[in-house]
Design a protein around this motif. Structure first.
Motif, PDB file in Angstrom:
ATOM      1  N   HIS A  53       6.145  45.950  17.521  1.00 24.27           N
ATOM      2  CA  HIS A  53       5.351  45.690  16.315  1.00 24.27           C
ATOM      3  C   HIS A  53       5.418  44.244  15.818  1.00 24.27           C
ATOM      4  CE1 HIS A  53       6.190  50.221  15.586  1.00 24.27           C
ATOM      5  NE2 HIS A  53       5.102  50.055  16.324  1.00 24.27           N
ATOM      6  N   HIS A  54       6.315  43.465  16.363  1.00 25.66           N
ATOM      7  CA  HIS A  54       6.448  42.068  15.927  1.00 25.66           C
ATOM      8  C   HIS A  54       6.517  41.130  17.128  1.00 25.66           C
ATOM      9  CE1 HIS A  54       7.230  43.280  11.718  1.00 25.66           C
ATOM     10  NE2 HIS A  54       7.837  44.317  12.271  1.00 25.66           N
ATOM     11  N   GLY A  55       5.763  41.499  18.171  1.00 23.82           N
ATOM     12  CA  GLY A  55       5.789  40.701  19.391  1.00 23.82           C
ATOM     13  C   GLY A  55       5.206  39.316  19.225  1.00 23.82           C
ATOM     14  N   GLU A  56       4.365  39.115  18.181  1.00 18.96           N
ATOM     15  CA  GLU A  56       3.787  37.788  17.959  1.00 18.96           C
ATOM     16  C   GLU A  56       4.782  36.834  17.307  1.00 18.96           C
ATOM     17  OE1 GLU A  56       3.353  40.080  14.209  1.00 18.96           O
ATOM     18  OE2 GLU A  56       3.110  40.497  16.357  1.00 18.96           O
ATOM     19  N   SER A  57       5.883  37.364  16.777  1.00 14.65           N
ATOM     20  CA  SER A  57       6.910  36.504  16.149  1.00 14.65           C
ATOM     21  C   SER A  57       7.832  35.945  17.219  1.00 14.65           C
ATOM     22  CB  SER A  57       7.747  37.302  15.139  1.00 14.65           C
ATOM     23  OG  SER A  57       6.952  37.791  14.088  1.00 14.65           O
ATOM     24  N   THR A  58       8.166  34.679  17.079  1.00 15.27           N
ATOM     25  CA  THR A  58       9.179  34.080  17.948  1.00 15.27           C
ATOM     26  C   THR A  58      10.539  34.537  17.435  1.00 15.27           C
ATOM     27  OG1 THR A  58       7.766  32.161  18.344  1.00 15.27           O
ATOM     28  CG2 THR A  58      10.123  31.914  18.835  1.00 15.27           C
ATOM     29  N   LEU A  59      11.326  35.152  18.311  1.00 14.65           N
ATOM     30  CA  LEU A  59      12.571  35.792  17.902  1.00 14.65           C
ATOM     31  C   LEU A  59      13.781  35.003  18.379  1.00 14.65           C
ATOM     32  CD1 LEU A  59      14.271  38.199  16.835  1.00 14.65           C
ATOM     33  CD2 LEU A  59      13.895  39.306  19.062  1.00 14.65           C
ATOM     34  N   ILE A  60      14.682  34.723  17.449  1.00 13.13           N
ATOM     35  CA  ILE A  60      15.989  34.147  17.800  1.00 13.13           C
ATOM     36  C   ILE A  60      17.053  35.109  17.287  1.00 13.13           C
ATOM     37  CG2 ILE A  60      17.588  32.219  17.491  1.00 13.13           C
ATOM     38  CD1 ILE A  60      15.233  30.394  17.086  1.00 13.13           C
ATOM     39  N   MET A  61      17.840  35.641  18.199  1.00 17.44           N
ATOM     40  CA  MET A  61      18.865  36.604  17.824  1.00 17.44           C
ATOM     41  C   MET A  61      20.241  36.100  18.240  1.00 17.44           C
ATOM     42  SD  MET A  61      19.350  40.624  18.930  1.00 17.44           S
ATOM     43  CE  MET A  61      17.967  41.214  17.953  1.00 17.44           C
ATOM     44  N   ILE A  62      21.153  36.044  17.276  1.00 18.75           N
ATOM     45  CA  ILE A  62      22.552  35.722  17.545  1.00 18.75           C
ATOM     46  C   ILE A  62      23.310  37.039  17.588  1.00 18.75           C
ATOM     47  CG2 ILE A  62      24.620  34.586  16.650  1.00 18.75           C
ATOM     48  CD1 ILE A  62      22.776  32.551  15.325  1.00 18.75           C
ATOM     49  N   ALA A  63      24.071  37.250  18.634  1.00 20.77           N
ATOM     50  CA  ALA A  63      24.746  38.538  18.781  1.00 20.77           C
ATOM     51  C   ALA A  63      26.083  38.364  19.484  1.00 20.77           C
ATOM     52  CB  ALA A  63      23.868  39.511  19.558  1.00 20.77           C
ATOM     53  N   GLN A  64      26.932  39.347  19.279  1.00 23.37           N
ATOM     54  CA  GLN A  64      28.200  39.416  20.002  1.00 23.37           C
ATOM     55  C   GLN A  64      28.102  40.403  21.161  1.00 23.37           C
ATOM     56  OE1 GLN A  64      30.629  37.408  19.423  1.00 23.37           O
ATOM     57  NE2 GLN A  64      29.875  36.533  17.510  1.00 23.37           N
ATOM     58  N   ARG A  65      27.105  41.288  21.092  1.00 26.71           N
ATOM     59  CA  ARG A  65      26.908  42.275  22.151  1.00 26.71           C
ATOM     60  C   ARG A  65      25.925  41.761  23.191  1.00 26.71           C
ATOM     61  NH1 ARG A  65      25.463  47.636  18.625  1.00 26.71           N
ATOM     62  NH2 ARG A  65      27.470  47.948  17.568  1.00 26.71           N
ATOM     63  N   ASN A 106       8.213  29.092  23.469  1.00 28.56           N
ATOM     64  CA  ASN A 106       6.801  29.232  23.177  1.00 28.56           C
ATOM     65  C   ASN A 106       6.607  30.327  22.133  1.00 28.56           C
ATOM     66  OD1 ASN A 106       5.954  27.267  25.072  1.00 28.56           O
ATOM     67  ND2 ASN A 106       6.192  28.771  26.736  1.00 28.56           N
ATOM     68  N   ARG A 107       5.444  30.328  21.522  1.00 20.68           N
ATOM     69  CA  ARG A 107       5.167  31.318  20.484  1.00 20.68           C
ATOM     70  C   ARG A 107       5.275  32.729  21.070  1.00 20.68           C
ATOM     71  NH1 ARG A 107       2.899  30.699  15.555  1.00 20.68           N
ATOM     72  NH2 ARG A 107       2.411  28.519  16.060  1.00 20.68           N
ATOM     73  N   GLY A 108       6.009  33.589  20.359  1.00 20.37           N
ATOM     74  CA  GLY A 108       6.175  34.974  20.778  1.00 20.37           C
ATOM     75  C   GLY A 108       7.324  35.207  21.735  1.00 20.37           C
ATOM     76  N   GLU A 109       7.980  34.140  22.210  1.00 18.87           N
ATOM     77  CA  GLU A 109       9.127  34.314  23.099  1.00 18.87           C
ATOM     78  C   GLU A 109      10.385  34.636  22.290  1.00 18.87           C
ATOM     79  OE1 GLU A 109       8.306  31.771  27.135  1.00 18.87           O
ATOM     80  OE2 GLU A 109       9.387  30.766  25.519  1.00 18.87           O
ATOM     81  N   SER A 110      11.409  35.074  23.007  1.00 17.54           N
ATOM     82  CA  SER A 110      12.659  35.445  22.347  1.00 17.54           C
ATOM     83  C   SER A 110      13.826  34.680  22.967  1.00 17.54           C
ATOM     84  CB  SER A 110      12.898  36.949  22.453  1.00 17.54           C
ATOM     85  OG  SER A 110      12.928  37.356  23.804  1.00 17.54           O
ATOM     86  N   LEU A 111      14.813  34.367  22.106  1.00 13.42           N
ATOM     87  CA  LEU A 111      16.019  33.670  22.543  1.00 13.42           C
ATOM     88  C   LEU A 111      17.234  34.399  21.987  1.00 13.42           C
ATOM     89  CD1 LEU A 111      17.653  31.211  23.674  1.00 13.42           C
ATOM     90  CD2 LEU A 111      17.282  30.118  21.446  1.00 13.42           C
ATOM     91  N   GLY A 112      18.141  34.742  22.864  1.00 10.62           N
ATOM     92  CA  GLY A 112      19.412  35.313  22.433  1.00 10.62           C
ATOM     93  C   GLY A 112      20.494  34.260  22.557  1.00 10.62           C
ATOM     94  N   ILE A 113      21.344  34.169  21.560  1.00 11.68           N
ATOM     95  CA  ILE A 113      22.445  33.195  21.583  1.00 11.68           C
ATOM     96  C   ILE A 113      23.751  33.973  21.501  1.00 11.68           C
ATOM     97  CG2 ILE A 113      23.451  31.151  20.507  1.00 11.68           C
ATOM     98  CD1 ILE A 113      20.780  30.569  19.203  1.00 11.68           C
ATOM     99  N   ILE A 114      24.659  33.683  22.416  1.00 11.90           N
ATOM    100  CA  ILE A 114      25.938  34.389  22.464  1.00 11.90           C
ATOM    101  C   ILE A 114      27.052  33.393  22.732  1.00 11.90           C
ATOM    102  CG2 ILE A 114      25.883  34.885  24.961  1.00 11.90           C
ATOM    103  CD1 ILE A 114      26.942  37.715  24.231  1.00 11.90           C
ATOM    104  N   GLY A 115      28.225  33.730  22.276  1.00 12.44           N
ATOM    105  CA  GLY A 115      29.368  32.846  22.463  1.00 12.44           C
ATOM    106  C   GLY A 115      30.485  33.229  21.512  1.00 12.44           C
ATOM    107  N   PRO A 116      31.655  32.652  21.683  1.00 13.44           N
ATOM    108  CA  PRO A 116      32.795  32.997  20.824  1.00 13.44           C
ATOM    109  C   PRO A 116      32.587  32.549  19.382  1.00 13.44           C
ATOM    110  CG  PRO A 116      33.334  31.124  22.206  1.00 13.44           C
ATOM    111  CD  PRO A 116      32.020  31.651  22.693  1.00 13.44           C
ATOM    112  N   THR A 117      33.371  33.101  18.484  1.00 15.22           N
ATOM    113  CA  THR A 117      33.296  32.749  17.064  1.00 15.22           C
ATOM    114  C   THR A 117      33.552  31.258  16.870  1.00 15.22           C
ATOM    115  OG1 THR A 117      34.091  34.939  16.457  1.00 15.22           O
ATOM    116  CG2 THR A 117      34.279  33.204  14.796  1.00 15.22           C
ATOM    117  N   GLY A 118      32.699  30.622  16.058  1.00 15.64           N
ATOM    118  CA  GLY A 118      32.880  29.205  15.745  1.00 15.64           C
ATOM    119  C   GLY A 118      32.343  28.257  16.788  1.00 15.64           C
ATOM    120  N   CYS A 119      31.512  28.767  17.701  1.00 16.97           N
ATOM    121  CA  CYS A 119      31.018  27.895  18.777  1.00 16.97           C
ATOM    122  C   CYS A 119      29.747  27.155  18.387  1.00 16.97           C
ATOM    123  CB  CYS A 119      30.779  28.704  20.045  1.00 16.97           C
ATOM    124  SG  CYS A 119      29.416  29.894  19.919  1.00 16.97           S
TER     125      CYS A 119
END
Length: 577
Positions: free
Chosen positions: A522-534, A365-378
């Motif tokens: 300050h950017h809570g209205e943006s839908t956030l998708i973050m790819i991370a290794q941590r 939904n608008r303003g929600e956040s998604l983190g994506i994690i996994g091994p390299t090349g997944c």
């Protein structure tokens, strides 16, 4: 060759003028031997000095006129050729920038670079020669033949008998040149690829002491290109010496038969002198035609390669779509594999293609956040590539605000995003210009973005602050400084969708935490998708997707995944032990 003539159409007035000036200059040049012959045979024998001086001045004026017109035509031709090649490069750059991921991959970056550089230069040379050599050489050849026929048709027949045979040789050899020069350009693509790999990866090459290995690899590719180029050049050079040999024989016959006819009183001495000059002009014309075909063979091969890109479908077809849901972002059973070839159900069923993504589904939904994690090349970055429509899914659907991403225009879709990719680009420009990126944002927006990205603390310490000039690829900035600068660029326009692809790997935990806190506030209205290794970078996200081998093996909040996803729990325990 269609590309060349199509590109010349915009400047047809200037090109016609250059051709006309060259035509006048060449015709004047053809008149010089005739004037000389008339002086020797008809003016000098009279002994009237006034007439000799007048005809001498006429010949001098013709020579000056010839040079002036030829130089003017050449300058205009070069100027027109630069304009045409400029337009070709601009069109090629625009097309390349708009190619879809599949289309871009099918051509390859080294090939696109060589088409932009060496191929466009070959087109430029051909356009210049079309206005000069393509006018002068045929005029020298056929104009010289006409003038010799007017003087003495019997002597001119020596040359006329040779011409069809010589021209046939040129045409036959030139017809073999285009595929050869196409091969040369393909070999050049390989050379450019290896050169680019070594320039961008020079630190790795030096660190691993692989300099000699890379030198040998480059030498091998360079040798292959040289062999192909030599073969093409050798074949295309065959007509030159052969024509010169035949023309020298013809010239010898002209001298012998001409001297005989002069002794018999059948022709004037000035005619044979003019004949020798015209024969030299005709020789230059034949050699010029050979050069034309060599140049046009190269240009035709290059033009075809450029036209192949310009005529390619950019892969961005806008389709009709109606809103199907209220979700801001939705992936519905999306599968995808890389590769420019046709993708059929049989390919997937038969295992002929390795899937980069397989049946990926999630909603935000608008303003929600998604983190994506996994091994390299997944397949983590592939999710972003499909969301931004760098590629189209093979199966399933990707929607934004209930509309299929295929229904958006390119600018309409891309303006929704602020994005930081892995190994993103810092340009050789000021810090402020790198953040603004041509969007003409206010200074306040740039400063706020830099603060939210935890970049202002180091920017203020730079000499000049926002006006500090970053080196190419940010070579004068640390890894963490570059990443914060790139995040500031993504935040500056307050995007609807914020994508951060492994954008904090070079940051310490404190800076990473401060940046994430500022983004939430300050950017809570943006839908956030973050790819991370941590895990620590994404554990506070509304949703977390765990990926492996292109598939989603876990989806939920941090607490849910700790209970339901062994792979996520293992990553967490390994990183926090």
């Amino acid at each position: 060759m269609k590309l060349i003539f199509r590109s010349m159409g915009k400047y047809k007035g200037a090109i016609i003028l250059a051709v006309f000036i060259k035509l006048i200059g060449t015709m004047t040049e053809l008149s010089l031997p005739y004037i000389l012959e008339y002086m020797i045979d008809h003016v000098v024998p009279t002994g009237v000095m006034r007439d000799v001086i007048l005809w001498g001045l006429l010949m001098f004026a013709a020579a000056v006129m010839c040079r002036t017109f030829n130089v003017t035509a050449n300058r205009r031709a070069i100027d027109n050729a630069h304009h045409v090649s400029f337009d070709v490069r601009q069109a090629l750059f625009r097309k390349t920038a708009n190619l879809s991921g599949d289309r871009f991959d099918s051509f390859g970056l080294p090939s696109l670079i060589s088409r932009m550089t060496s191929d466009s230069y070959n087109v430029q040379s051909a356009v210049a020669q079309f206005q000069t050599l393509c006018v002068r050489a045929p005029m020298m050849l056929f104009g010289g033949v006409v003038m010799t026929l007017m003087m003495d048709w019997a002597l001119a027949m020596i040359l006329i008998v040779m011409l069809p045979f010589l021209i046939s040789i040129v045409l036959f050899v030139s017809s073999k040149g285009i595929p050869l020069y196409t091969g040369v350009q393909k070999k050049l693509d390989s050379v450019v690829r290896i050169m680019r790999e070594n320039i961008t990866g020079i630190r790795v090459v030096k660190a691993l002491s692989k300099g000699e290995f890379e030198k040998k690899r480059f030498a091998s590719a360079n040798e292959e290109m040289a062999k192909t180029d030599i073969r093409a050049g050798t074949i295309m050079a065959i007509p030159g010496p052969f024509m010169q040999f035949c023309l020298n024989i013809g010239l010898t016959l002209v001298v012998i038969f001409g001297a005989t006819r002069v002794n018999r009183g059948q022709m004037q001495p000035g005619v044979i002198l003019a004949f020798l000059t015209y024969f030299n002009m005709i020789s230059m014309g034949v050699i010029g035609i050979n050069r034309i075909f060599m140049s046009m063979s190269k240009a035709s091969a290059s033009a075809d390669r450029i036209d192949e890109v310009l005529g390619a479908d950019d892969g961005w077809e806008v389709v009709d779509s109606t809103e199907e849901s209220g979700d801001h972002i939705r992936f519905d059973n999306v599968s995808f594999s890389y590769g420019a070839e046709s993708k059929t159900d049989a390919d997937f069923a038969g295992g002929k293609r390795e899937l980069a993504l397989e049946n990926i589904s999630f909603t935000l939904n608008r303003g929600e956040s998604l983190g994506i994690i996994g091994p390299t090349g997944c397949g983590k970055t592939t999710v972003i590539n499909l969301l931004m429509r760098f590629y189209d899914p093979d199966k399933g659907k990707v929607t934004i605000d209930g509309r299929d991403v295929k229904s958006y225009g390119k600018d309409e879709l891309r303006k929704k995003f602020g994005v930081v990719f892995q190994n993103d680009m810092v340009f050789n420009d000021t810090i402020g210009s790198n953040i603004d990126f041509g969007r003409e944002l206010s200074q306040e927006a740039l400063d706020n973005a830099a603060r939210d990205a935890a970049a202002m603390e180091y920017i203020e310490n730079l000499d000049g602050g926002m006006k500090y000039v970053a080196a190419i690829k940010g070579a004068n900035l640390s890894g963490g400084q570059k990443q914060r600068l790139l995040v500031a660029r993504a935040l500056a326009a307050c995007p609807e969708i914020l994508v951060l692809d492994d954008s904090s790997s070079a940051l310490d935990y404190k800076t990473d935490s401060a940046m994430r806190k500022a983004i939430r506030e300050h950017h809570g209205e943006s839908t956030l998708i973050m790819i991370a290794q941590r895990v620590t970078s994404i554990m506070g996200m509304d949703h977390i997707m765990v990926m492996d081998n292109g598939a989603c093996i876990g989806y939920g909040t941090h607490n849910e995944l700790m209970n339901s996803c062994p792979a996520y729990r293992e990553i967490f325990e390994m990183q926090t032990a």
